[in-house]
Scaffold this motif. Structure first.
Motif, PDB file in Angstrom:
ATOM      1  N   ASP A  92       0.832  -1.203   0.000  1.00 51.03           N
ATOM      2  CA  ASP A  92       0.000   0.000   0.000  1.00 51.03           C
ATOM      3  C   ASP A  92       0.867   1.253   0.000  1.00 51.03           C
ATOM      4  O   ASP A  92       2.009   1.243   0.487  1.00 51.03           O
ATOM      5  CB  ASP A  92      -0.893   0.025   1.241  1.00 51.03           C
ATOM      6  CG  ASP A  92      -2.108  -0.888   1.125  1.00 51.03           C
ATOM      7  OD1 ASP A  92      -2.294  -1.486   0.047  1.00 51.03           O
ATOM      8  OD2 ASP A  92      -2.857  -1.001   2.114  1.00 51.03           O
ATOM      9  N   ASP A  93       0.303   2.324  -0.546  1.00 48.30           N
ATOM     10  CA  ASP A  93       0.988   3.617  -0.517  1.00 48.30           C
ATOM     11  C   ASP A  93       0.892   4.224   0.881  1.00 48.30           C
ATOM     12  O   ASP A  93      -0.118   4.073   1.571  1.00 48.30           O
ATOM     13  CB  ASP A  93       0.364   4.582  -1.518  1.00 48.30           C
ATOM     14  CG  ASP A  93       0.620   4.177  -2.963  1.00 48.30           C
ATOM     15  OD1 ASP A  93       1.633   3.492  -3.213  1.00 48.30           O
ATOM     16  OD2 ASP A  93      -0.194   4.548  -3.829  1.00 48.30           O
ATOM     17  N   ALA A  94       1.923   4.927   1.291  1.00 48.76           N
ATOM     18  CA  ALA A  94       1.928   5.641   2.573  1.00 48.76           C
ATOM     19  C   ALA A  94       2.518   7.023   2.332  1.00 48.76           C
ATOM     20  O   ALA A  94       3.577   7.168   1.724  1.00 48.76           O
ATOM     21  CB  ALA A  94       2.748   4.885   3.610  1.00 48.76           C
ATOM     22  N   GLU A  95       1.802   8.033   2.803  1.00 51.01           N
ATOM     23  CA  GLU A  95       2.228   9.404   2.568  1.00 51.01           C
ATOM     24  C   GLU A  95       2.120  10.214   3.853  1.00 51.01           C
ATOM     25  O   GLU A  95       1.102  10.160   4.549  1.00 51.01           O
ATOM     26  CB  GLU A  95       1.351  10.043   1.488  1.00 51.01           C
ATOM     27  CG  GLU A  95       1.717  11.477   1.158  1.00 51.01           C
ATOM     28  CD  GLU A  95       0.792  12.092   0.127  1.00 51.01           C
ATOM     29  OE1 GLU A  95       1.046  13.243  -0.279  1.00 51.01           O
ATOM     30  OE2 GLU A  95      -0.190  11.433  -0.262  1.00 51.01           O
ATOM     31  N   VAL A  96       3.166  10.952   4.168  1.00 51.92           N
ATOM     32  CA  VAL A  96       3.132  11.845   5.321  1.00 51.92           C
ATOM     33  C   VAL A  96       2.325  13.071   4.929  1.00 51.92           C
ATOM     34  O   VAL A  96       2.716  13.828   4.041  1.00 51.92           O
ATOM     35  CB  VAL A  96       4.550  12.257   5.765  1.00 51.92           C
ATOM     36  CG1 VAL A  96       4.486  13.200   6.964  1.00 51.92           C
ATOM     37  CG2 VAL A  96       5.374  11.016   6.110  1.00 51.92           C
ATOM     38  N   THR A  97       1.190  13.271   5.590  1.00 53.29           N
ATOM     39  CA  THR A  97       0.297  14.367   5.222  1.00 53.29           C
ATOM     40  C   THR A  97       0.339  15.517   6.219  1.00 53.29           C
ATOM     41  O   THR A  97      -0.269  16.567   5.970  1.00 53.29           O
ATOM     42  CB  THR A  97      -1.150  13.858   5.083  1.00 53.29           C
ATOM     43  OG1 THR A  97      -1.515  13.126   6.266  1.00 53.29           O
ATOM     44  CG2 THR A  97      -1.271  12.939   3.874  1.00 53.29           C
ATOM     45  N   ARG A  98       1.008  15.323   7.332  1.00 51.49           N
ATOM     46  CA  ARG A  98       1.187  16.423   8.287  1.00 51.49           C
ATOM     47  C   ARG A  98       2.414  16.139   9.136  1.00 51.49           C
ATOM     48  O   ARG A  98       2.665  15.002   9.511  1.00 51.49           O
ATOM     49  CB  ARG A  98      -0.048  16.581   9.189  1.00 51.49           C
ATOM     50  CG  ARG A  98      -0.043  17.868  10.010  1.00 51.49           C
ATOM     51  CD  ARG A  98      -1.428  18.133  10.605  1.00 51.49           C
ATOM     52  NE  ARG A  98      -1.877  17.029  11.434  1.00 51.49           N
ATOM     53  CZ  ARG A  98      -1.540  16.873  12.726  1.00 51.49           C
ATOM     54  NH1 ARG A  98      -0.736  17.745  13.306  1.00 51.49           N
ATOM     55  NH2 ARG A  98      -2.002  15.855  13.412  1.00 51.49           N
ATOM     56  N   ARG A  99       3.192  17.189   9.396  1.00 50.56           N
ATOM     57  CA  ARG A  99       4.399  17.068  10.204  1.00 50.56           C
ATOM     58  C   ARG A  99       4.342  18.046  11.369  1.00 50.56           C
ATOM     59  O   ARG A  99       3.768  19.125  11.271  1.00 50.56           O
ATOM     60  CB  ARG A  99       5.655  17.354   9.359  1.00 50.56           C
ATOM     61  CG  ARG A  99       5.830  16.415   8.179  1.00 50.56           C
ATOM     62  CD  ARG A  99       7.006  16.826   7.294  1.00 50.56           C
ATOM     63  NE  ARG A  99       6.997  16.092   6.039  1.00 50.56           N
ATOM     64  CZ  ARG A  99       7.679  14.979   5.818  1.00 50.56           C
ATOM     65  NH1 ARG A  99       8.437  14.476   6.795  1.00 50.56           N
ATOM     66  NH2 ARG A  99       7.623  14.359   4.653  1.00 50.56           N
ATOM     67  N   ASN A 100       4.968  17.632  12.471  1.00 48.96           N
ATOM     68  CA  ASN A 100       5.112  18.525  13.618  1.00 48.96           C
ATOM     69  C   ASN A 100       6.305  19.446  13.404  1.00 48.96           C
ATOM     70  O   ASN A 100       7.296  19.070  12.752  1.00 48.96           O
ATOM     71  CB  ASN A 100       5.327  17.726  14.904  1.00 48.96           C
ATOM     72  CG  ASN A 100       4.124  16.884  15.274  1.00 48.96           C
ATOM     73  OD1 ASN A 100       2.988  17.306  15.092  1.00 48.96           O
ATOM     74  ND2 ASN A 100       4.368  15.694  15.794  1.00 48.96           N
ATOM     75  N   THR A 101       6.238  20.631  13.962  1.00 42.00           N
ATOM     76  CA  THR A 101       7.376  21.551  13.902  1.00 42.00           C
ATOM     77  C   THR A 101       8.302  21.354  15.108  1.00 42.00           C
ATOM     78  O   THR A 101       9.457  21.774  15.068  1.00 42.00           O
ATOM     79  CB  THR A 101       6.892  23.006  13.871  1.00 42.00           C
ATOM     80  OG1 THR A 101       6.064  23.266  15.009  1.00 42.00           O
ATOM     81  CG2 THR A 101       6.102  23.271  12.596  1.00 42.00           C
ATOM     82  N   GLU A 102       7.788  20.719  16.170  1.00 43.00           N
ATOM     83  CA  GLU A 102       8.588  20.434  17.358  1.00 43.00           C
ATOM     84  C   GLU A 102       8.469  18.955  17.696  1.00 43.00           C
ATOM     85  O   GLU A 102       7.503  18.290  17.302  1.00 43.00           O
ATOM     86  CB  GLU A 102       8.117  21.288  18.545  1.00 43.00           C
ATOM     87  CG  GLU A 102       8.259  22.782  18.319  1.00 43.00           C
ATOM     88  CD  GLU A 102       7.786  23.584  19.523  1.00 43.00           C
ATOM     89  OE1 GLU A 102       7.208  22.970  20.450  1.00 43.00           O
ATOM     90  OE2 GLU A 102       7.979  24.805  19.528  1.00 43.00           O
ATOM     91  N   ARG A 103       9.438  18.466  18.438  1.00 42.42           N
ATOM     92  CA  ARG A 103       9.435  17.061  18.818  1.00 42.42           C
ATOM     93  C   ARG A 103       8.343  16.766  19.849  1.00 42.42           C
ATOM     94  O   ARG A 103       8.005  17.612  20.670  1.00 42.42           O
ATOM     95  CB  ARG A 103      10.794  16.652  19.408  1.00 42.42           C
ATOM     96  CG  ARG A 103      11.924  16.644  18.391  1.00 42.42           C
ATOM     97  CD  ARG A 103      13.203  16.118  19.032  1.00 42.42           C
ATOM     98  NE  ARG A 103      14.308  16.111  18.092  1.00 42.42           N
ATOM     99  CZ  ARG A 103      14.550  15.133  17.217  1.00 42.42           C
ATOM    100  NH1 ARG A 103      13.754  14.077  17.188  1.00 42.42           N
ATOM    101  NH2 ARG A 103      15.588  15.201  16.405  1.00 42.42           N
ATOM    102  N   SER A 104       7.813  15.546  19.809  1.00 44.17           N
ATOM    103  CA  SER A 104       6.889  15.089  20.835  1.00 44.17           C
ATOM    104  C   SER A 104       7.641  14.925  22.156  1.00 44.17           C
ATOM    105  O   SER A 104       8.847  14.676  22.178  1.00 44.17           O
ATOM    106  CB  SER A 104       6.271  13.745  20.448  1.00 44.17           C
ATOM    107  OG  SER A 104       5.622  13.817  19.201  1.00 44.17           O
ATOM    108  N   ILE A 105       6.891  15.046  23.254  1.00 40.85           N
ATOM    109  CA  ILE A 105       7.467  14.880  24.594  1.00 40.85           C
ATOM    110  C   ILE A 105       6.736  13.764  25.311  1.00 40.85           C
ATOM    111  O   ILE A 105       5.517  13.811  25.489  1.00 40.85           O
ATOM    112  CB  ILE A 105       7.396  16.190  25.401  1.00 40.85           C
ATOM    113  CG1 ILE A 105       8.200  17.287  24.691  1.00 40.85           C
ATOM    114  CG2 ILE A 105       7.912  15.984  26.812  1.00 40.85           C
ATOM    115  CD1 ILE A 105       8.149  18.630  25.392  1.00 40.85           C
ATOM    116  N   TRP A 106       7.480  12.772  25.738  1.00 35.70           N
ATOM    117  CA  TRP A 106       6.939  11.600  26.422  1.00 35.70           C
ATOM    118  C   TRP A 106       6.343  12.005  27.765  1.00 35.70           C
ATOM    119  O   TRP A 106       6.946  12.754  28.521  1.00 35.70           O
ATOM    120  CB  TRP A 106       8.067  10.592  26.633  1.00 35.70           C
ATOM    121  CG  TRP A 106       7.684   9.363  27.382  1.00 35.70           C
ATOM    122  CD1 TRP A 106       7.803   9.130  28.712  1.00 35.70           C
ATOM    123  CD2 TRP A 106       7.110   8.170  26.825  1.00 35.70           C
ATOM    124  NE1 TRP A 106       7.346   7.881  29.017  1.00 35.70           N
ATOM    125  CE2 TRP A 106       6.911   7.270  27.876  1.00 35.70           C
ATOM    126  CE3 TRP A 106       6.755   7.798  25.521  1.00 35.70           C
ATOM    127  CZ2 TRP A 106       6.377   6.000  27.679  1.00 35.70           C
ATOM    128  CZ3 TRP A 106       6.222   6.526  25.324  1.00 35.70           C
ATOM    129  CH2 TRP A 106       6.034   5.647  26.401  1.00 35.70           C
TER     130      TRP A 106
END
Length: 356
Positions: free
Chosen positions: A337-351
Motif C-alpha cells: 500500500d501507498d503511505a504518505e506523510v500528510t502532516r508534520r510537527n514543527t517540534e518534537r513530541s514529549i513523552w
C-alpha cells in the motif's frame, strides 16, 4: 513523497515472537488480534503479578506464534512453539509435543476473571487456565499465567499520546466517508481511545530508512533485523531520510493500485522510547554477545531526543487509527500500500506516560 508499506507484524501473545503478515485488519485498537493475550509471572511468596516482557524475560524470544484456522468451522487459533535447543533450556514434557494451541477468541463464560496492570494502566482480564499456565511455566522457568483481555480495556494514561480534538474531528469525517463507501463498521458517538496489551498506543510505526542507519553502525549490520524493534507497520520510500519519522504527525495509507483510492489516516502522537529488549539474541533467548548486545548503547549516543524520557533512545512512532473511530470499525492495510506523510510537527513530541 509517497512511500510503501513494506511489512506488517502482529503479536497475539505479547512479548513472544511476532507474526509477519501480508494484509491486516486495523481497528482503533490496532491490528486484529494484536496483544490480546499476555503472560504474567506469579511471585510465589506474595502472589504478586509481574509483567513478562523481553527485557526481563529474554526467553520469550524462543516462542514462535502462528495463526491457523480450523478445517471445519474456521475457528482461529494461535499455535505457539518453543524452539529452545540449548540443553540448559530443556523441558521435561513426558514426550508431549513442544507446541500449544490457544483459541484467538476463547469462550470466557467459564474463565476466571483477574485484575491485571500494565504500565500503571489496569484492566479486568481472564485467566486461560492450568493447561496454559503449566506449559508456559515449564518453559520460562518461573510460575506463569496466561491471561486474555476479552472485554477488558486499558486506559491511555499519557495525555500527549492521545490524538488532539481537532484530529478527532478529522477522524469523524474519515469514518463517515468510509461508512458511505462500504468500509466495515459505522461511526457512532465519539469514543475514548483504549488499549489492549499494547504498551501505550494501538500501533507502532517504523521506517526502513532509520533501520538502515542503525545497521550502518555495525560491522554485521544485516543481523540487526526490524523484528527486534517490534513494529506493527513498516514503511519505506525515497524522499524520507533516516529519523524523519520523529516529526511525522499524520500518515495516510491507501491501496497502491490506482489513483483516487480511499486513504486511511494514522495519527502519530508519540515516540517509542527503547529498552534492553533490543539486545536480546533471538537464537539463544539470552542477552546477545558482542555487537548485537550493544544496539541500545549505540542508539544512546545520539538518539536520546525525547525530553520527556531523556535517558532512553527513540526508534519509531506510536499511532492511532485516525483520531476517533467507533468500536467495531476497521480498515484493511496490506504490504505494498501507498503511505504518505500528510502532516508534520514543527517540534518534537514529549513523552509523558506517568511512571514509565
Amino acid at each position: 513523497m509517497t512511500m510503501k508499506v513494506t511489512a506488517l507484524y502482529v503479536y497475539p501473545i505479547k512479548a513472544l515472537r511476532g507474526i509477519k503478515l501480508k494484509s491486516a485488519q486495523i481497528s482503533p485498537q490496532g491490528l486484529s488480534h494484536d496483544r490480546r493475550f499476555m503472560l504474567y509471572e506469579v511471585r510465589p511468596s506474595t502472589g504478586e503479578l509481574k509483567k513478562i516482557q523481553l527485557d526481563s524475560h529474554p526467553l520469550c524470544a524462543l516462542f514462535e506464534q502462528q495463526i491457523v484456522h480450523g478445517p471445519r468451522d474456521g475457528e482461529p487459533n494461535i499455535i505457539v512453539r518453543f524452539i529452545g535447543s540449548d540443553p540448559a533450556q530443556a523441558v521435561a514434557t513426558n514426550g508431549e509435543d513442544n507446541s500449544l494451541k490457544v483459541s484467538l477468541e476463547p469462550d470466557t463464560g467459564s474463565l476466571e476473571r483477574i485484575d491485571v496492570v500494565l504500565h500503571g494502566s489496569p484492566a479486568s482480564a481472564y485467566r486461560m487456565g492450568d493447561t496454559y499456565d503449566v506449559w508456559f511455566s515449564q518453559r520460562l522457568g518461573v510460575p506463569t499465567i496466561l491471561v486474555y483481555l476479552g472485554d477488558g480495556r486499558r486506559a491511555v494514561l499519557g495525555k500527549t499520546l492521545l490524538p488532539k480534538p481537532e484530529q478527532r474531528q478529522e477522524g469523524w469525517v474519515s469514518s463517515l466517508t468510509s461508512y458511505i463507501t462500504g468500509s466495515q463498521g459505522a461511526p457512532s458517538a465519539k469514543s475514548t481511545p483504549w488499549l489492549t496489551f499494547s504498551d501505550v498506543a494501538p500501533l507502532l510505526v517504523a521506517s526502513e530508512s532509520s533501520l538502515r542507519e542503525v545497521r550502518s553502525r555495525f560491522s554485521e549490520g544485516g543481523r540487526v533485523e526490524m523484528y527486534r524493534f517490534r513494529p506493527n507497520i513498516v514503511v519505506d520510500g525515497e524522499g524520507e531520510d533516516a529519523w524523519a519519522e520523529d516529526f511525522w504527525a499524520e500518515l495516510a495509507i491507501s491501496p497502491g493500485d490506482g489513483d483516487g483510492a480511499e486513504k486511511h489516516v494514522l495519527q502519530l502522537t508519540g515516540n517509542c522510547v527503547r529498552c534492553t529488549s533490543l539486545n536480546v539474541d533471538y537464537e539463544t533467548g539470552r542477552p546477545a554477545a558482542g555487537e548485537l548486545g550493544q544496539i541500545l548503547k549505540k542508539l544512546m549516543k545520539d538518539r536520546r531526543v525525547d525530553a520527556g524520557s531523556k535517558w532512553s533512545p527513540v526508534f519509531g512512532r506510536y499511532a492511532f487509527l485516525d483520531g476517533r473511530h467507533a468500536d467495531g470499525f476497521s480498515v484493511t492495510v496490506s504490504v505494498g500500500d501507498d503511505a504518505e506523510v500528510t502532516r508534520r510537527n514543527t517540534e518534537r513530541s514529549i513523552w509523558d506516560w506517568p511512571g514509565l
